[in-house]
Write a protein that holds these residues in place. Structure first.
Motif, mmCIF file in Angstrom:
data_model
loop_
_atom_site.group_PDB
_atom_site.id
_atom_site.type_symbol
_atom_site.label_atom_id
_atom_site.label_comp_id
_atom_site.label_asym_id
_atom_site.label_seq_id
_atom_site.Cartn_x
_atom_site.Cartn_y
_atom_site.Cartn_z
ATOM 1 N N ILE A 1 2.998 2.879 14.314
ATOM 2 C CA ILE A 1 3.693 3.968 13.624
ATOM 3 C C ILE A 1 2.710 4.691 12.695
ATOM 4 O O ILE A 1 2.059 4.052 11.860
ATOM 5 C CB ILE A 1 4.887 3.433 12.790
ATOM 6 C CG1 ILE A 1 5.788 2.569 13.681
ATOM 7 C CG2 ILE A 1 5.667 4.580 12.156
ATOM 8 C CD1 ILE A 1 6.941 1.908 12.939
ATOM 9 N N PRO A 2 2.604 6.035 12.862
ATOM 10 C CA PRO A 2 1.720 6.783 11.953
ATOM 11 C C PRO A 2 2.292 6.799 10.535
ATOM 12 O O PRO A 2 3.473 6.493 10.336
ATOM 13 C CB PRO A 2 1.722 8.203 12.544
ATOM 14 C CG PRO A 2 2.475 8.137 13.818
ATOM 15 C CD PRO A 2 3.269 6.881 13.844
ATOM 16 N N ILE A 3 1.462 7.168 9.583
ATOM 17 C CA ILE A 3 1.943 7.308 8.200
ATOM 18 C C ILE A 3 2.990 8.416 8.179
ATOM 19 O O ILE A 3 2.787 9.501 8.730
ATOM 20 C CB ILE A 3 0.765 7.659 7.270
ATOM 21 C CG1 ILE A 3 -0.218 6.491 7.224
ATOM 22 C CG2 ILE A 3 1.263 8.002 5.854
ATOM 23 C CD1 ILE A 3 -1.582 6.843 6.654
ATOM 24 N N VAL A 4 4.133 8.116 7.577
ATOM 25 C CA VAL A 4 5.234 9.091 7.519
ATOM 26 C C VAL A 4 5.151 9.826 6.178
ATOM 27 O O VAL A 4 5.098 9.194 5.120
ATOM 28 C CB VAL A 4 6.595 8.381 7.675
ATOM 29 C CG1 VAL A 4 7.736 9.383 7.531
ATOM 30 C CG2 VAL A 4 6.666 7.662 9.025
ATOM 31 N N ASN A 5 5.101 11.137 6.242
ATOM 32 C CA ASN A 5 5.006 11.970 5.041
ATOM 33 C C ASN A 5 6.344 12.628 4.729
ATOM 34 O O ASN A 5 6.904 13.322 5.583
ATOM 35 C CB ASN A 5 3.973 13.084 5.259
ATOM 36 C CG ASN A 5 2.545 12.600 5.150
ATOM 37 O OD1 ASN A 5 2.275 11.539 4.581
ATOM 38 N ND2 ASN A 5 1.608 13.369 5.687
ATOM 39 N N VAL A 6 6.849 12.414 3.522
ATOM 40 C CA VAL A 6 8.022 13.180 3.075
ATOM 41 C C VAL A 6 7.604 13.918 1.805
ATOM 42 O O VAL A 6 7.688 13.380 0.705
ATOM 43 C CB VAL A 6 9.246 12.281 2.802
ATOM 44 C CG1 VAL A 6 10.486 13.150 2.571
ATOM 45 C CG2 VAL A 6 9.501 11.356 3.975
ATOM 46 N N PRO A 7 7.104 15.179 1.988
ATOM 47 C CA PRO A 7 6.598 15.899 0.829
ATOM 48 C C PRO A 7 7.699 16.578 0.026
ATOM 49 O O PRO A 7 8.864 16.619 0.424
ATOM 50 C CB PRO A 7 5.669 16.933 1.461
ATOM 51 C CG PRO A 7 6.255 17.187 2.811
ATOM 52 C CD PRO A 7 6.917 15.920 3.245
ATOM 53 N N GLY A 8 7.283 17.170 -1.089
ATOM 54 C CA GLY A 8 8.182 17.852 -2.019
ATOM 55 C C GLY A 8 7.746 17.456 -3.418
ATOM 56 O O GLY A 8 7.293 16.346 -3.624
ATOM 57 N N CYS A 9 7.844 18.372 -4.342
ATOM 58 C CA CYS A 9 7.390 18.072 -5.701
ATOM 59 C C CYS A 9 8.486 18.456 -6.694
ATOM 60 O O CYS A 9 8.475 19.537 -7.221
ATOM 61 C CB CYS A 9 6.099 18.825 -5.990
ATOM 62 S SG CYS A 9 5.356 18.399 -7.574
ATOM 63 N N PRO A 10 9.463 17.533 -6.911
ATOM 64 C CA PRO A 10 9.537 16.226 -6.305
ATOM 65 C C PRO A 10 10.142 16.305 -4.905
ATOM 66 O O PRO A 10 10.656 17.336 -4.483
ATOM 67 C CB PRO A 10 10.479 15.453 -7.244
ATOM 68 C CG PRO A 10 11.438 16.508 -7.705
ATOM 69 C CD PRO A 10 10.598 17.758 -7.840
ATOM 70 N N VAL A 11 10.109 15.148 -4.239
ATOM 71 C CA VAL A 11 10.710 15.051 -2.918
ATOM 72 C C VAL A 11 12.218 15.323 -3.023
ATOM 73 O O VAL A 11 12.838 15.029 -4.052
ATOM 74 C CB VAL A 11 10.449 13.631 -2.378
ATOM 75 C CG1 VAL A 11 11.239 12.588 -3.143
ATOM 76 C CG2 VAL A 11 10.727 13.509 -0.894
ATOM 77 N N HIS A 12 12.779 15.910 -1.969
ATOM 78 C CA HIS A 12 14.232 16.097 -1.973
ATOM 79 C C HIS A 12 14.911 14.726 -1.842
ATOM 80 O O HIS A 12 14.568 13.951 -0.947
ATOM 81 C CB HIS A 12 14.642 16.998 -0.805
ATOM 82 C CG HIS A 12 16.104 17.289 -0.802
ATOM 83 N ND1 HIS A 12 17.018 16.416 -0.279
ATOM 84 C CD2 HIS A 12 16.813 18.315 -1.308
ATOM 85 C CE1 HIS A 12 18.239 16.917 -0.447
ATOM 86 N NE2 HIS A 12 18.126 18.070 -1.072
ATOM 87 N N PRO A 13 15.862 14.430 -2.730
ATOM 88 C CA PRO A 13 16.448 13.080 -2.734
ATOM 89 C C PRO A 13 16.965 12.625 -1.374
ATOM 90 O O PRO A 13 16.639 11.518 -0.915
ATOM 91 C CB PRO A 13 17.606 13.197 -3.735
ATOM 92 C CG PRO A 13 17.278 14.373 -4.592
ATOM 93 C CD PRO A 13 16.450 15.297 -3.768
ATOM 94 N N ASP A 14 17.754 13.462 -0.710
ATOM 95 C CA ASP A 14 18.344 13.034 0.564
ATOM 96 C C ASP A 14 17.333 13.036 1.700
ATOM 97 O O ASP A 14 17.468 12.262 2.649
ATOM 98 C CB ASP A 14 19.542 13.921 0.932
ATOM 99 C CG ASP A 14 20.682 13.749 -0.058
ATOM 100 O OD1 ASP A 14 20.782 12.673 -0.655
ATOM 101 O OD2 ASP A 14 21.448 14.704 -0.252
#
Ligand code: SF4
Ligand code: SF4
Ligand code: SF4
Length: 354
Positions: free
Chosen positions: A181-194
């Motif tokens: 599994i590749p590294i999973v990126n969930v960006p956002g500053c901050p990340v969206h909660p949901d």
């Protein structure tokens, strides 16, 4: 269900391994993504941590925000011990969550930029990059949360002294865990909660074999969350199309001339809202500054200046929109009146014609 079936199901559930979630919030970080996750509702972190959703495996969350033991403090090393257990191979499987950008510890002669707990062998802080070296190759999946952990974010701006970078920049963009599994990126500053809670949920279902390999785009983001632009989900899209642009805050019109980058930024926040469906930057008057994008923040600065490309598209939309608006005005005035036959009198005056 027969007694045998029931007891075999119970046995299977009892045998199922606990999935540990190990959360390192000690990259260069403001903890904003941890705080954001406390606002998640679809699903909430409580629902995940308590296993309240159907099909979830048993879960143990080791996250500074909800762990009581947060050592080493006064000799209490319980919290950090989970991370050493994972390194010794005693936790299997585990999801490694990283929050904050990874500084370059090789560019200075002494000291450290950031650390997480102490190394019992040296009594010195264990650097965040050393944790990544030790744990990432043993994790089921590495999940980078927030734009700092995904692409470096604010700490990696031009001129920064730490050489900060994202987790993929540190481990390599082609890094995969032993599960492939590749590294999973969930960006956002901050990340969206949901966006974050939903991705964690997906990975937990993947861990049980109930979901296929998580689909990611070229920047490592889940495709179903980052496949559309801000503009495509924005409440103000109709104003853009009609060439109606705000020139000051407080206007309901399109914010592109105030610095909104929505037409080229991949983010579902205007569609999803921020908490419980409410909010979402441009929907509630804030320009999109591209915080989910690998080029953030440098490539979007100076904030509040109209994006260069918007001069051409905005001018085209202004001309086209002006004509469309006038034509629509004619139709609108026509449709804004009742049909002429709706009146009182002795004669039947319907609009029916043979
Ligand atoms: Fe804080 Fe933003 Fe970095 Fe998250 S991405 S740690 S919210 S600065
Ligand atoms: Fe597009 Fe931004 Fe205007 Fe919304 S406010 S329509 S995202 S340019
Ligand atoms: Fe960030 Fe723009 Fe999405 Fe707001 S709309 S969260 S500024 S990318």
């Amino acid at each position: 269900m027969s007694t045998t079936e029931a007891s075999s199901t119970e046995a299977t559930e009892a045998d199922a391994p606990t999935v540990h979630i190990l959360w390192i919030n000690a990259g260069l970080s403001c903890d904003g993504d941890s705080v954001a996750l406390t606002a998640a509702t679809q699903p909430s972190i409580e629902e995940i941590a308590l296993g309240a959703l159907p099909g979830l495996p048993k879960i143990a969350v080791h996250w500074p925000l909800i762990d009581f033991d947060n050592g080493p403090v006064g000799g209490n090393n319980d919290f950090i011990e989970w991370f050493f257990k994972a390194e010794r191979g005693e936790l299997d499987p585990f999801v490694l969550v990283v929050e904050g950008s990874i500084p370059n510890e090789k560019i200075k002669p002494e000291g450290y930029w950031c650390g997480f707990g102490n190394n019992p062998e040296t009594g010195q802080p264990m650097t965040t990059s050393e944790w990544l070296d030790r744990l990432a190759p043993k994790a089921l999946v590495v999940l980078a949360v927030g734009t700092c952990a995904t692409y470096g974010g604010i700490h990696a701006m031009a001129g920064n002294p730490t050489g900060a970078m994202g987790v993929r920049d540190y481990l390599g963009w082609n890094f995969t865990t032993p599960a492939g599994i590749p590294i999973v990126n969930v960006p956002g500053c901050p990340v969206h909660p949901d966006n974050l809670s939903e991705t964690i949920l997906y990975l937990l279902y993947q861990a049980t074999g109930a979901a296929p390999m998580i689909p990611l785009d070229d920047a490592g983001r889940p495709t179903w969350l980052f496949g559309q632009t801000v503009h495509e989900g924005c409440d103000r899209g109709g104003y853009y199309e009609q060439g109606q642009f705000a020139t000051e805050y407080g206007s309901p019109k399109c914010l592109v001339k105030l610095g909104c980058w929505g037409p080229v930024v991949k983010c579902n926040v205007p569609k999803r809202g921020w908490i419980n469906g409410v909010g979402g930057c441009p929907n509630v008057g804030g320009i999109c500054i591209g915080c989910t994008m690998p080029g953030f923040p440098d490539k979007f600065m100076p904030f509040m200046d109209a994006p260069p490309g918007s001069r051409i598209s905005g001018a085209a939309s202004g001309m086209y929109g002006g004509i469309i608006r006038r034509l629509r005005g004619i139709t609108e005035r026509k449709l804004d009146k009742e049909p002429s036959w709706r009146k009182n009198g002795r004669e039947l005056t319907t609009g029916f014609t043979k």
